[in-house]
Design an enzyme around this catalytic site. Structure first.
Site, PDB file in Angstrom:
ATOM      1  N   GLY A   1     -42.478 -19.370 -11.910  1.00 12.85           N
ATOM      2  CA  GLY A   1     -42.777 -18.368 -12.929  1.00 12.85           C
ATOM      3  C   GLY A   1     -42.468 -18.888 -14.320  1.00 12.85           C
ATOM      4  O   GLY A   1     -43.283 -18.789 -15.221  1.00 12.85           O
TER       5      GLY A   1
ATOM      6  N   GLY B   1     -38.283 -19.843  -6.359  1.00 12.48           N
ATOM      7  CA  GLY B   1     -38.243 -21.228  -5.912  1.00 12.48           C
ATOM      8  C   GLY B   1     -36.928 -21.852  -6.351  1.00 12.48           C
ATOM      9  O   GLY B   1     -36.665 -23.028  -6.114  1.00 12.48           O
TER      10      GLY B   1
ATOM     11  N   ILE C   1     -20.759 -24.719  -9.688  1.00  8.39           N
ATOM     12  CA  ILE C   1     -22.073 -24.930  -9.085  1.00  8.39           C
ATOM     13  C   ILE C   1     -22.034 -24.375  -7.662  1.00  8.39           C
ATOM     14  O   ILE C   1     -21.261 -24.838  -6.817  1.00  8.39           O
ATOM     15  CB  ILE C   1     -22.428 -26.438  -9.095  1.00  8.39           C
ATOM     16  CG1 ILE C   1     -22.501 -26.954 -10.542  1.00  8.39           C
ATOM     17  CG2 ILE C   1     -23.736 -26.689  -8.347  1.00  8.39           C
ATOM     18  CD1 ILE C   1     -23.515 -26.278 -11.449  1.00  8.39           C
TER      19      ILE C   1
ATOM     20  N   LYS D   1     -22.192 -20.563 -14.563  1.00  7.37           N
ATOM     21  CA  LYS D   1     -23.109 -20.324 -15.673  1.00  7.37           C
ATOM     22  C   LYS D   1     -24.532 -20.561 -15.149  1.00  7.37           C
ATOM     23  O   LYS D   1     -24.716 -21.089 -14.060  1.00  7.37           O
ATOM     24  CB  LYS D   1     -22.800 -21.283 -16.816  1.00  7.37           C
ATOM     25  CG  LYS D   1     -21.384 -21.098 -17.392  1.00  7.37           C
ATOM     26  CD  LYS D   1     -21.101 -22.133 -18.466  1.00  7.37           C
ATOM     27  CE  LYS D   1     -19.708 -21.910 -19.069  1.00  7.37           C
ATOM     28  NZ  LYS D   1     -19.365 -22.973 -20.044  1.00  7.37           N
ATOM     29  N   GLY D   2     -25.512 -20.177 -15.909  1.00  7.94           N
ATOM     30  CA  GLY D   2     -26.889 -20.339 -15.451  1.00  7.94           C
ATOM     31  C   GLY D   2     -27.352 -21.780 -15.548  1.00  7.94           C
ATOM     32  O   GLY D   2     -26.916 -22.533 -16.419  1.00  7.94           O
TER      33      GLY D   2
ATOM     34  N   GLU E   1     -32.439 -22.980 -16.966  1.00  6.50           N
ATOM     35  CA  GLU E   1     -33.119 -23.328 -18.205  1.00  6.50           C
ATOM     36  C   GLU E   1     -32.504 -24.484 -18.981  1.00  6.50           C
ATOM     37  O   GLU E   1     -33.203 -25.200 -19.702  1.00  6.50           O
ATOM     38  CB  GLU E   1     -33.222 -22.068 -19.083  1.00  6.50           C
ATOM     39  CG  GLU E   1     -34.279 -21.142 -18.523  1.00  6.50           C
ATOM     40  CD  GLU E   1     -34.151 -19.691 -18.948  1.00  6.50           C
ATOM     41  OE1 GLU E   1     -34.969 -19.247 -19.750  1.00  6.50           O
ATOM     42  OE2 GLU E   1     -33.232 -19.000 -18.464  1.00  6.50           O
TER      43      GLU E   1
HETATM   44 MO1  MOS Z   1     -36.957 -17.446 -18.153  1.00  2.00          MO
HETATM   45  S1  MOS Z   1     -38.256 -17.960 -19.686  1.00  2.00           S
HETATM   46  O1  MOS Z   1     -35.805 -16.574 -19.013  1.00  2.00           O
HETATM   47  O2  MOS Z   1     -37.858 -16.392 -17.175  1.00  2.00           O
END
Ligand code: MOS
Length: 690
Positions: A229, A458, A577, A649-650, A653
């Protein structure tokens, strides 16, 4: 042994590789109808007539929806979603009709037979920093201040012994997940079911319920699997409304609508191009005194999306005088939206290339320059960082990459006809927990089931959420079943902003605790408990971000200008992680997408037509296997007790942030050519070669 930290294989992996996992378009339904949108051929105008007769008599065509025949939507507040409601054409490629037929081929054929008469109005689709109609949006995505101004930037720049003042440009980019935007929809007994490829079933339901004026409980959204996505499925686009409209017009018959790859270039959002006027002032030993970033970007006249490009420049480095601005050009173009790290990804390009230019100007090593400008607290809020290990990432990355041996002079290493260089850039991405995600834990037949309306793009949610639940319940991970991707499960927030694992994981940990508190260690069949995430109060006291350092090697052929990136190496400090296997995949994927942004991706909008001319994967180049050589993602052992109960943490991105700057900086080191507009292509490099 705790399950968190184990590189467990994906629970959905076998389903996917054997083809057993059903995606939205493949949802098994009986006797479906198929839809194909008709798109406008002009960028701005007004429909005067639509000729549908030829399509309607085609054998197998069931219906043609236009602004005359489509239902009136209950809410047209979101202009992007207000499809087939009026005669106005707001961008080229906008949907002006929908053909519904017994097969997808007939629908597509029918769509070609629909003729639209229109008056064409003059349109404007050219972004430039010199426009006189640039405007200041009220806020930037989703609700950050548009401008910031601390100290006296102009005076500080005037007084600075060393200055960098340059303009950097990032291109327009389109999300190209493998699975296109697709929906199977069924209107039955006053209820709407959407099997939709989405990053969030509950947010999608809320939007669709509003658009159609339905109580949310009469809309069900189902999405067990998503073929990527990257943000383009984070908010429903017009295609979902069209599918629902078609279903409602034909109750009892399921309808299917998948955008074609070409349609995705006008209907599924994109990353706005940016123009970044960057100004740095520093003293002679490289301490920044001034950071200025003025961003110009585009939005659609139809609906505003203001990307938060200047955000990272506000918090990344210490400098007493800082100013950032965002200005928009509202154009007759498709509506921009989210794409992996909106804001941070383009917003770390200008600043991180400018830092490299400053390092060169000063004769200071670029790793060292960043370390010298490490702030003691968040320059923007004044709060301490909950954890900030950028310096450690830079040092560890330099060590692993072999940075020490680097000769700082650009354009001096020639190996077998190739100019060779290395570059570095920093990465950052905020760490957040979204309030309003609920998880339910239930004991059934001797096993634990966890239900939450989460989405797995995914990324690994199917796999990591049971790991979190198993540890929280103190049972083996194999004793936990996970159920996600359906509005029948408790409400969850979007898989976006790298918040998924932190948010849903927090809900699961708290639900597990509630379960144990209520039922102890010997529950009975049917016992259940739930918990909902709240705003993290620590977010008021701490600045919370993941950090990283990206290193790249570039080889540029001295005669042909051919550009190769044989090595990318990233070191990240992204909290705990949960699953090293799926985490590495996220980071490598982000870095690869960053390489793609650096060298290949570029949506070429022809302002004469308002049209992205390279609207397919033959012409819109995405890095492929042959372009990606040695890519390594490493991470520090970091656990941050402030960000959430998991300490994680994420990671979805941050891998794309900074990569393009590292590549551009490496190309400069290789050749001496400073490319300030992406992508870096042969035509830009060749004239500048030594
Ligand atoms: Mo991501 S661009 O925050 O779905």
């Amino acid at each position: 042994m705790t399950a968190i930290g184990q590189p467990l294989v994906r629970r959905d992996g076998a389903h996917k590789v054997t083809g057993a996992a059903t995606y939205a378009f493949e949802t098994p339904v009986s006797a479906p109808l198929f839809c194909h949108p008709v798109q406008s051929t002009v960028a701005r105008g007004r429909i005067t007539a639509i000729h549908t007769a030829e399509a309607e008599v085609l054998d197998g065509v069931v219906d043609v929806l236009t602004y005359r025949t489509a239902e009136r939507l209950a809410s047209t507040d979101d202009a992007e979603l207000a499809v087939l409601q009026d005669r106005d054409i707001a961008f080229r490629g906008q949907v002006v009709g929908l053909v519904i037929a017994e097969t997808s081929e007939i629908a597509r054929h029918g769509a070609e037979l629909v003729l639209v008469d229109h008056v064409e109005h003059e349109h404007d689709a050219e972004l430039s920093e010199h426009r006189d109609d640039l405007y200041k949006p009220a806020k930037v995505n989703p609700s950050f201040p548009t401008d910031t101004d601390v100290g006296d930037l102009d005076a500080a720049l005037a007084a600075a012994p060393v200055r960098i003042e340059q303009t950097y440009r990032t291109a327009m980019y389109h999300n190209n997940p493998l699975e296109p935007h697709a929906t199977t929809a069924l209107w039955d007994h006053d209820s709407l079911t959407l099997w939709d490829s989405t990053q969030g079933v509950h947010p999608s339901r809320a939007t669709l319920a509003t658009v159609f004026g339905l109580p949310p409980e009469r809309v069900r959204v189902v999405c067990p699997f998503v073929g990527g996505g990257f943000g383009s499925k984070g908010l429903p686009h017009a295609n979902v409304v069209l599918a629902a409209m078609a279903a409602r017009a034909h109750p009892g018959r399921p309808v299917k609508l998948a955008l074609t790859r070409q349609q995705m270039f006008s209907l599924a959002g994109y990353r706005t191009p940016t123009i970044q006027r960057m100004r740095l002032g520093a003293d002679r030993d490289g301490r920044l005194t001034a950071i200025g970033l003025d961003v110009v970007e585009q939005t659609a006249r139809l609906k505003e999306f203001a990307e938060q490009t200047a955000l990272p420049a506000r918090m990344m480095y210490a400098a007493p005088h800082r100013r950032t601005t965002h200005r928009l050009a509202a154009l007759d173009v498709p509506v921009p939206s989210w794409m992996r790290a909106p804001g941070e990804c383009p917003g770390m390009f200008g600043p991180e290339v400018a830092m490299d230019e400053l390092a060169g100007e000063l004769g200071v090593d670029p790793v060292e320059l960043r370390i010298r400008n490490e702030p003691a607290v968040d320059p923007e809020s004044g709060n301490p960082f909950s954890s900030r290990h950028l310096v450690e990432c830079l040092r560890e990355g330099a060590r692993r990459f072999g940075w020490e041996a680097r000769d700082p002079r650009p354009g001096v290493r020639l190996e077998d006809g190739w100019l060779v260089g290395t570059g570095v850039a920093a990465s950052v991405y905020p760490s957040r927990v979204n309030p309003g995600s609920t998880a339910l834990v239930r004991f059934e037949h001797g096993r634990y089931a966890v239900e939450i309306g989460a989405a797995d793009l995914g990324t690994g949610a199917w796999t990591v959420l049971p790991q979190i639940a198993g540890d929280a319940l103190d049972v083996p991970v194999d004793d936990v079943d996970i159920r996600i991707g359906d509005t029948r499960y408790p409400k969850a927030t979007v898989a976006g902003g790298s918040t998924g694992t932190a948010t849903w994981g927090t809900a699961i940990v708290e639900a597990a605790r509630a379960f144990r508190d209520k039922f102890g260690r010997t529950p009975s069949h049917g016992d259940e408990a739930e918990a909902t995430t709240e705003k993290n109060p620590e977010a008021q006291r701490y600045a919370m971000y993941a950090f990283g350092a990206q290193f790249a090697e570039a080889r540029v052929h001295a005669d042909t200008g051919e550009i190769r990136v044989p090595r990318l190496l990233g070191v990240f400090a992204a909290g705990r992680i949960v699953n090293p296997r799926t985490a590495r995949s996220q980071l490598l994927g982000g870095m690869t997408m960053g390489l793609s942004m650096a060298l290949h991706e570029d949506s070429v909008l022809d302002p004469r037509f308002g049209h992205v001319v390279n609207h397919d994967l033959a012409e819109y180049h995405v890095s492929v296997n042959a372009d990606v050589a040695d890519v390594q993602a490493h991470w520090l052992d970091e656990r941050d007790e402030h960000v959430n109960v998991l300490g994680s943490k994420g990671i979805g991105e941050i891998g794309i942030v900074g990569t393009a700057a590292a590549v551009v900086n490496a190309v400069h080191h290789a050749t001496g050519a400073r490319i300030r507009d992406l992508p870096v292509t042969v035509d830009k490099v060749l004239p500048a070669l030594p």
